[in-house]
Design a protein around this motif. Structure first.
Motif, mmCIF file in Angstrom:
data_model
loop_
_atom_site.group_PDB
_atom_site.id
_atom_site.type_symbol
_atom_site.label_atom_id
_atom_site.label_comp_id
_atom_site.label_asym_id
_atom_site.label_seq_id
_atom_site.Cartn_x
_atom_site.Cartn_y
_atom_site.Cartn_z
ATOM 1 N N ILE A 20 -0.195 9.501 1.926
ATOM 2 C CA ILE A 20 -1.795 9.488 2.383
ATOM 3 C C ILE A 20 -2.398 10.851 2.508
ATOM 4 O O ILE A 20 -1.832 11.537 3.579
ATOM 5 C CB ILE A 20 -1.436 8.555 3.630
ATOM 6 C CG1 ILE A 20 -0.873 7.406 3.521
ATOM 7 C CG2 ILE A 20 -3.183 8.348 3.995
ATOM 8 C CD1 ILE A 20 -1.590 6.327 2.419
ATOM 9 N N THR A 21 -3.354 11.168 1.968
ATOM 10 C CA THR A 21 -3.786 12.522 1.882
ATOM 11 C C THR A 21 -5.338 12.251 2.299
ATOM 12 O O THR A 21 -6.195 13.433 2.562
ATOM 13 C CB THR A 21 -3.919 13.177 0.654
ATOM 14 O OG1 THR A 21 -4.229 12.676 -0.431
ATOM 15 C CG2 THR A 21 -2.191 13.652 0.635
ATOM 16 N N ILE A 51 0.840 -1.258 0.008
ATOM 17 C CA ILE A 51 0.231 0.034 0.091
ATOM 18 C C ILE A 51 0.827 1.195 -0.045
ATOM 19 O O ILE A 51 0.500 2.325 -0.524
ATOM 20 C CB ILE A 51 -1.061 0.129 1.053
ATOM 21 C CG1 ILE A 51 -2.083 1.109 1.089
ATOM 22 C CG2 ILE A 51 -0.132 0.152 2.406
ATOM 23 C CD1 ILE A 51 -3.154 1.193 2.050
ATOM 24 N N THR A 52 2.090 1.182 0.708
ATOM 25 C CA THR A 52 3.177 2.583 0.475
ATOM 26 C C THR A 52 3.357 2.516 -0.848
ATOM 27 O O THR A 52 3.260 3.532 -1.476
ATOM 28 C CB THR A 52 4.237 2.094 1.421
ATOM 29 O OG1 THR A 52 3.730 1.911 2.693
ATOM 30 C CG2 THR A 52 5.193 3.233 1.323
ATOM 31 N N GLN A 53 3.811 1.455 -1.591
ATOM 32 C CA GLN A 53 4.139 1.748 -2.962
ATOM 33 C C GLN A 53 3.057 2.203 -3.880
ATOM 34 O O GLN A 53 3.126 3.163 -4.676
ATOM 35 C CB GLN A 53 4.731 0.223 -3.548
ATOM 36 C CG GLN A 53 5.986 -0.079 -3.033
ATOM 37 C CD GLN A 53 7.350 0.894 -3.216
ATOM 38 O OE1 GLN A 53 7.373 1.750 -2.439
ATOM 39 N NE2 GLN A 53 7.891 0.584 -4.087
ATOM 40 N N LEU A 54 1.801 1.751 -3.794
ATOM 41 C CA LEU A 54 0.532 2.141 -4.513
ATOM 42 C C LEU A 54 0.200 3.653 -3.977
ATOM 43 O O LEU A 54 -0.197 4.227 -5.036
ATOM 44 C CB LEU A 54 -0.560 1.167 -4.271
ATOM 45 C CG LEU A 54 -0.542 -0.167 -4.710
ATOM 46 C CD1 LEU A 54 -1.493 -1.007 -4.523
ATOM 47 C CD2 LEU A 54 -0.084 -0.339 -6.242
ATOM 48 N N SER A 55 0.639 3.901 -3.035
ATOM 49 C CA SER A 55 0.184 5.421 -2.653
ATOM 50 C C SER A 55 0.931 6.435 -3.031
ATOM 51 O O SER A 55 0.350 7.560 -3.267
ATOM 52 C CB SER A 55 0.236 5.542 -0.938
ATOM 53 O OG SER A 55 1.669 5.631 -0.485
ATOM 54 N N ASN A 56 2.028 5.885 -3.656
ATOM 55 C CA ASN A 56 2.834 6.735 -4.457
ATOM 56 C C ASN A 56 2.797 6.921 -5.862
ATOM 57 O O ASN A 56 3.564 7.466 -6.774
ATOM 58 C CB ASN A 56 4.467 6.558 -4.138
ATOM 59 C CG ASN A 56 4.801 6.876 -2.713
ATOM 60 O OD1 ASN A 56 4.435 7.761 -2.123
ATOM 61 N ND2 ASN A 56 5.528 5.796 -2.248
ATOM 62 N N THR A 57 1.511 6.335 -6.171
ATOM 63 C CA THR A 57 1.318 6.285 -7.667
ATOM 64 C C THR A 57 -0.075 7.180 -7.835
ATOM 65 O O THR A 57 -0.511 7.835 -6.723
ATOM 66 C CB THR A 57 0.904 5.046 -8.259
ATOM 67 O OG1 THR A 57 -0.351 4.543 -7.624
ATOM 68 C CG2 THR A 57 2.092 4.087 -7.924
ATOM 69 N N ASN A 77 -1.144 5.439 9.995
ATOM 70 C CA ASN A 77 -0.453 5.970 11.051
ATOM 71 C C ASN A 77 1.141 6.226 10.960
ATOM 72 O O ASN A 77 1.613 7.162 11.440
ATOM 73 C CB ASN A 77 -0.642 4.787 12.308
ATOM 74 C CG ASN A 77 0.022 5.377 13.702
ATOM 75 O OD1 ASN A 77 0.775 4.850 13.947
ATOM 76 N ND2 ASN A 77 -0.628 6.293 14.177
ATOM 77 N N VAL A 78 1.547 5.421 10.535
ATOM 78 C CA VAL A 78 3.371 5.720 10.375
ATOM 79 C C VAL A 78 3.726 6.358 8.983
ATOM 80 O O VAL A 78 4.779 6.911 9.190
ATOM 81 C CB VAL A 78 4.068 4.272 10.418
ATOM 82 C CG1 VAL A 78 3.659 3.733 11.771
ATOM 83 C CG2 VAL A 78 3.514 3.294 9.332
ATOM 84 N N GLN A 79 2.720 6.474 8.004
ATOM 85 C CA GLN A 79 3.299 6.950 6.602
ATOM 86 C C GLN A 79 4.201 6.606 6.077
ATOM 87 O O GLN A 79 5.126 7.303 5.343
ATOM 88 C CB GLN A 79 3.315 8.638 7.048
ATOM 89 C CG GLN A 79 1.805 9.080 7.580
ATOM 90 C CD GLN A 79 0.875 9.461 6.465
ATOM 91 O OE1 GLN A 79 1.419 9.998 5.546
ATOM 92 N NE2 GLN A 79 -0.302 9.198 6.638
ATOM 93 N N SER A 80 4.829 5.373 6.390
ATOM 94 C CA SER A 80 5.883 5.099 5.720
ATOM 95 C C SER A 80 5.808 3.316 5.740
ATOM 96 O O SER A 80 5.183 2.747 6.677
ATOM 97 C CB SER A 80 7.394 5.495 6.625
ATOM 98 O OG SER A 80 7.495 5.030 7.760
ATOM 99 N N ALA A 81 6.940 2.763 5.233
ATOM 100 C CA ALA A 81 7.153 1.297 5.406
ATOM 101 C C ALA A 81 8.525 0.734 5.043
ATOM 102 O O ALA A 81 9.270 1.274 4.287
ATOM 103 C CB ALA A 81 6.293 0.638 4.134
ATOM 104 N N SER A 82 8.828 -0.044 6.049
ATOM 105 C CA SER A 82 9.942 -0.844 5.767
ATOM 106 C C SER A 82 9.849 -2.486 5.724
ATOM 107 O O SER A 82 8.864 -2.869 6.454
ATOM 108 C CB SER A 82 11.042 -0.562 6.976
ATOM 109 O OG SER A 82 12.107 -1.432 7.229
ATOM 110 N N ASN A 83 10.658 -3.240 5.011
ATOM 111 C CA ASN A 83 10.431 -4.650 4.762
ATOM 112 C C ASN A 83 10.535 -5.467 6.078
ATOM 113 O O ASN A 83 9.753 -6.334 6.130
ATOM 114 C CB ASN A 83 11.015 -5.204 3.579
ATOM 115 C CG ASN A 83 10.654 -6.463 3.122
ATOM 116 O OD1 ASN A 83 9.561 -6.728 3.097
ATOM 117 N ND2 ASN A 83 11.675 -7.533 3.164
ATOM 118 N N ALA A 84 11.172 -4.855 7.029
ATOM 119 C CA ALA A 84 11.598 -5.704 8.340
ATOM 120 C C ALA A 84 10.566 -5.433 9.333
ATOM 121 O O ALA A 84 10.669 -6.096 10.367
ATOM 122 C CB ALA A 84 13.096 -5.560 8.664
ATOM 123 N N VAL A 85 9.673 -4.555 9.161
ATOM 124 C CA VAL A 85 8.896 -4.082 10.578
ATOM 125 C C VAL A 85 7.808 -5.162 10.806
ATOM 126 O O VAL A 85 7.696 -5.483 11.827
ATOM 127 C CB VAL A 85 8.340 -2.825 10.226
ATOM 128 C CG1 VAL A 85 7.147 -2.761 8.976
ATOM 129 C CG2 VAL A 85 7.714 -2.166 11.272
#
Length: 361
Positions: free
Chosen positions: A169-170, A102-108, A254-262
């Motif tokens: 995310i807006t 969803i992080t990747q898709l939100s930047n499209t 909530n966090v507005q970001s993503a990391s693969n290890a989280v």
């Protein structure tokens, strides 16, 4: 010559030992079933005495409830496969991968709600695939979900690598779900409570919930009564991954970001919460016990984190490990208590039968 009847042999009941009496007193008082509630009260008192207003404040309460939200959503989702007799170790990896998607898709230019639906559908597919493999091939759920979790982790690496990407995310409604609050209570915590209510109603008040419990506790008996155990187990894994996808959507808001290890970081704490919760309230896997264990863990982590001035990343791991050991100890104690009670009942019945037989001679 006078016939004499033999006197009835009085039943001799051994006096219970002090250890037995103490154990029976503890079980009768409900300390074992509600030990988490007592521990939570003790922790609150201790942290208030240590930290004063720093702990007993609105920001701390909001932090505890907010931190409990993601773990709570994941725990309520994975609770269903555990009830159905499955060991689900993929849910945390699936949620982490959903966060990446969803992080990747939100930047499209894609609509964020369409992106959320795609994310939830993708996460659900992992659970469905695991369920089909287990149902059709009769493979251990531990092996299948662990392998599927690694597959989800690998997909995350393909999408994002080792980077931490920001999300765009807006949408105000989604932001409200992730960061909004009603007084000191985060909206995402209220969402978790809603899921808890629905899960409790399903498990405790519907035939399907009772079928799932029977499938997990005694699958052979469940099959003999006509319950499709394989279907229940498949759907339970699918549901857990669906909830992991929903969690990813709330999480990114909530966090507005993503990391693969989280995502992987939530695996051990959530499993510890579910297992400790199984020793509370009902002495089996249940919603109320899970919520109690959830609040206990996050209160301990937050309170100790306020006391530490340096690195606090070790605190959740220490408490998660302690919770797992506590769950094992309490479960063993309960099992010994049940065996002792059954043994005492059997011995009492045997002596009563002996006494009755002697009186009839």
């Amino acid at each position: 010559m006078t016939d004499t009847q033999p006197e009835a042999i009085p039943a001799v009941t051994a006096a219970p030992s002090r250890r037995t009496r103490v154990g029976r007193l503890i079980r009768a008082s409900g300390v074992g079933q509600f030990s988490g509630l007592y521990a939570l009260a003790v922790l609150i008192v201790v942290f208030v005495l240590m930290e004063g207003q720093l702990f007993w404040s609105k920001p701390t309460l909001t932090a505890i409830l907010g931190d409990s939200s993601i773990e709570g959503l994941l725990a309520l989702g994975v609770l269903i496969p555990f009830v159905a007799g499955m060991i689900d170790l993929q849910f945390a990896y699936v949620a982490g991968t959903g966060l990446v998607i969803i992080t990747q898709l939100s930047n499209t230019s894609m609509n964020i709600w369409l992106a959320a639906l795609i994310t939830i559908a993708a996460c659900t597919c992992f659970g469905f695939a695991s369920g089909v493999l287990i149902a059709r091939l009769r493979v251990s759920s531990l092996i299948v979900t662990l392998g599927m979790g690694q597959l989800a982790l690998g997909l995350g690496w393909i999408l994002i690598g080792s980077n931490t990407n920001g999300a765009s995310i807006t949408d105000p409604t989604l932001l409200w779900l992730g960061t909004g609050a009603v007084g000191p209570i985060p909206v995402r915590f209220l969402l978790m409570l809603l899921l808890a209510l629905l899960t409790w109603l399903w498990l405790e008040r519907t035939p399907a919930g009772r079928y799932a419990q029977l499938a997990g506790s005694n699958p052979t008996a469940a099959r003999l009564t006509g319950i499709d155990v394989a279907r229940i187990q498949m759907l339970s894994l699918t549901y857990a991954s669906f909830v992991a996808g929903v969690t990813a959507v709330v999480w990114v808001a909530n966090v507005q970001s993503a990391s693969n290890a989280v995502g992987a970081a939530y695996l051990f704490p959530v499993v510890s919460i579910v297992l400790l919760g199984s020793t509370q309230v009902k002495n089996r896997l249940n919603v109320l016990g899970t919520l109690l264990a959830l609040l206990l863990l996050n209160t301990a982590v937050e309170g100790l984190g306020l006391k530490q001035s340096g690195d606090t990343t070790w605190i959740p791991n220490v408490f998660a490990g302690a919770f797992l050991l506590a769950a094992l100890a309490i479960s063993t104690w309960h099992e010994r208590g049940r065996r002792l009670q059954a043994s005492m009942t059997e011995e009492r019945d045997r002596r009563e039968m002996s006494s009755s037989s002697a009186g009839d001679i």
